[in-house]
Design a protein around this motif. Structure first.
Motif, mmCIF file in Angstrom:
data_model
loop_
_atom_site.group_PDB
_atom_site.id
_atom_site.type_symbol
_atom_site.label_atom_id
_atom_site.label_comp_id
_atom_site.label_asym_id
_atom_site.label_seq_id
_atom_site.Cartn_x
_atom_site.Cartn_y
_atom_site.Cartn_z
ATOM 1 N N ARG A 221 1.421 2.559 10.297
ATOM 2 C CA ARG A 221 1.650 1.660 9.159
ATOM 3 C C ARG A 221 2.913 2.057 8.402
ATOM 4 O O ARG A 221 3.706 1.213 7.987
ATOM 5 C CB ARG A 221 0.432 1.683 8.230
ATOM 6 C CG ARG A 221 0.569 0.759 7.049
ATOM 7 C CD ARG A 221 -0.692 0.726 6.249
ATOM 8 N NE ARG A 221 -0.845 1.964 5.510
ATOM 9 C CZ ARG A 221 -1.675 2.126 4.507
ATOM 10 N NH1 ARG A 221 -2.472 1.148 4.133
ATOM 11 N NH2 ARG A 221 -1.758 3.268 3.877
ATOM 12 N N SER A 222 3.132 3.352 8.249
ATOM 13 C CA SER A 222 4.323 3.824 7.545
ATOM 14 C C SER A 222 5.587 3.592 8.358
ATOM 15 O O SER A 222 6.641 3.294 7.799
ATOM 16 C CB SER A 222 4.183 5.308 7.194
ATOM 17 O OG SER A 222 3.171 5.483 6.224
ATOM 18 N N VAL B 241 10.684 0.800 8.604
ATOM 19 C CA VAL B 241 11.592 -0.082 9.342
ATOM 20 C C VAL B 241 11.824 -1.365 8.544
ATOM 21 O O VAL B 241 12.955 -1.856 8.430
ATOM 22 C CB VAL B 241 11.049 -0.383 10.754
ATOM 23 C CG1 VAL B 241 11.809 -1.513 11.418
ATOM 24 C CG2 VAL B 241 11.105 0.877 11.617
ATOM 25 N N THR B 242 10.759 -1.889 7.942
ATOM 26 C CA THR B 242 10.884 -3.096 7.107
ATOM 27 C C THR B 242 11.774 -2.838 5.898
ATOM 28 O O THR B 242 12.627 -3.660 5.561
ATOM 29 C CB THR B 242 9.494 -3.591 6.662
ATOM 30 O OG1 THR B 242 8.706 -3.839 7.828
ATOM 31 C CG2 THR B 242 9.591 -4.844 5.831
ATOM 32 N N PHE B 243 11.594 -1.690 5.229
ATOM 33 C CA PHE B 243 12.440 -1.343 4.075
ATOM 34 C C PHE B 243 13.906 -1.312 4.485
ATOM 35 O O PHE B 243 14.776 -1.884 3.819
ATOM 36 C CB PHE B 243 12.094 0.048 3.513
ATOM 37 C CG PHE B 243 10.717 0.226 2.970
ATOM 38 C CD1 PHE B 243 9.988 -0.835 2.453
ATOM 39 C CD2 PHE B 243 10.130 1.481 2.963
ATOM 40 C CE1 PHE B 243 8.719 -0.656 1.942
ATOM 41 C CE2 PHE B 243 8.865 1.674 2.449
ATOM 42 C CZ PHE B 243 8.156 0.597 1.942
ATOM 43 N N LEU B 244 14.196 -0.622 5.581
ATOM 44 C CA LEU B 244 15.584 -0.450 6.006
ATOM 45 C C LEU B 244 16.222 -1.767 6.432
ATOM 46 O O LEU B 244 17.361 -2.062 6.059
ATOM 47 C CB LEU B 244 15.660 0.572 7.141
ATOM 48 C CG LEU B 244 15.331 2.012 6.748
ATOM 49 C CD1 LEU B 244 15.297 2.918 7.982
ATOM 50 C CD2 LEU B 244 16.306 2.548 5.728
ATOM 51 N N MET C 219 5.971 11.031 3.424
ATOM 52 C CA MET C 219 4.677 11.505 3.902
ATOM 53 C C MET C 219 4.190 10.762 5.143
ATOM 54 O O MET C 219 3.669 11.366 6.070
ATOM 55 C CB MET C 219 3.636 11.387 2.783
ATOM 56 C CG MET C 219 3.935 12.231 1.578
ATOM 57 S SD MET C 219 4.056 14.001 1.919
ATOM 58 C CE MET C 219 2.414 14.349 2.479
ATOM 59 N N GLY C 220 4.351 9.443 5.143
ATOM 60 C CA GLY C 220 3.846 8.652 6.266
ATOM 61 C C GLY C 220 4.561 8.962 7.570
ATOM 62 O O GLY C 220 3.924 9.107 8.620
ATOM 63 N N SER D 291 0.816 -1.223 0.000
ATOM 64 C CA SER D 291 0.000 0.000 0.000
ATOM 65 C C SER D 291 0.846 1.269 0.000
ATOM 66 O O SER D 291 0.513 2.249 0.655
ATOM 67 C CB SER D 291 -0.961 0.015 1.190
ATOM 68 O OG SER D 291 -1.839 -1.076 1.129
ATOM 69 N N GLY D 292 1.943 1.237 -0.721
ATOM 70 C CA GLY D 292 2.757 2.437 -0.848
ATOM 71 C C GLY D 292 4.213 2.112 -1.045
ATOM 72 O O GLY D 292 4.652 0.991 -0.833
ATOM 73 N N CYS D 293 4.939 3.110 -1.468
ATOM 74 C CA CYS D 293 6.359 2.944 -1.738
ATOM 75 C C CYS D 293 7.172 3.718 -0.713
ATOM 76 O O CYS D 293 6.633 4.315 0.213
ATOM 77 C CB CYS D 293 6.668 3.436 -3.155
ATOM 78 S SG CYS D 293 6.214 5.160 -3.420
ATOM 79 N N THR D 294 8.463 3.728 -0.884
ATOM 80 C CA THR D 294 9.333 4.409 0.078
ATOM 81 C C THR D 294 9.044 5.899 0.151
ATOM 82 O O THR D 294 9.153 6.498 1.219
ATOM 83 C CB THR D 294 10.812 4.195 -0.289
ATOM 84 O OG1 THR D 294 11.010 4.569 -1.651
ATOM 85 C CG2 THR D 294 11.217 2.756 -0.097
ATOM 86 N N SER D 295 8.668 6.499 -0.963
ATOM 87 C CA SER D 295 8.383 7.940 -0.907
ATOM 88 C C SER D 295 7.084 8.207 -0.157
ATOM 89 O O SER D 295 7.017 9.118 0.667
ATOM 90 C CB SER D 295 8.329 8.543 -2.311
ATOM 91 O OG SER D 295 7.364 7.886 -3.099
ATOM 92 N N GLY D 296 6.065 7.430 -0.419
ATOM 93 C CA GLY D 296 4.790 7.633 0.280
ATOM 94 C C GLY D 296 4.902 7.355 1.764
ATOM 95 O O GLY D 296 4.469 8.148 2.611
#
Length: 136
Positions: free
Chosen positions: A112-113, A118-121, A104-105, A95-100
């Protein structure tokens, strides 16, 4: 200090444009959502203007600094295409990418963001550690 100036200016412009999109249009500046909306025909003019602005970024960089930004990709084209597909699939699934999520999140303190970033990193750090044989 001057070596950080382009990154600093770029980050400031990303923050400013994200803030303006939220305040003026009530929309989140997530690239995957904007591109997905453009492909689906939603908010065509706004989405198209945002994507065109992204594509004109390197041109603006050239006009400001008198040389093109450097980018080195050492992976093969098929691998880059597969990676791009997986990123697109993952951003829609998440439900979104790193930029969203990241820009923004986090600014909106979205739980959720926070989990997504944290999951991305952690995923990125794990991938680098596995690919380069680093010890965790």
């Amino acid at each position: 200090m001057t070596s950080y100036l382009p990154s600093l200016l770029g980050g400031a412009l990303i923050g400013l444009s994200s803030m303006m999109l939220l305040i003026l249009n009530g929309r989140i500046a997530g690239i995957s959502g904007i591109v997905g909306g453009l492909l689906q025909g939603n908010n065509r003019w706004t989405n198209a203007a945002f994507v065109v602005g992204l594509l004109l970024g390197p041109v603006r960089y050239f006009l400001t600094f008198h040389h093109w930004p450097t980018a080195t990709i050492t992976a093969s084209l098929p691998l880059v295409m597969i990676a791009g597909f997986l990123v697109g699939f993952g951003s829609r699934m998440g439900s979104g990418c790193t930029s969203g999520h990241g820009i923004m999140g986090l600014a909106r303190l979205s739980p959720r963001s926070i989990v997504a970033v944290v999951t991305f990193l952690l995923s990125g750090a794990l991938a680098v550690a596995l690919l380069h044989g680093a010890v965790l």
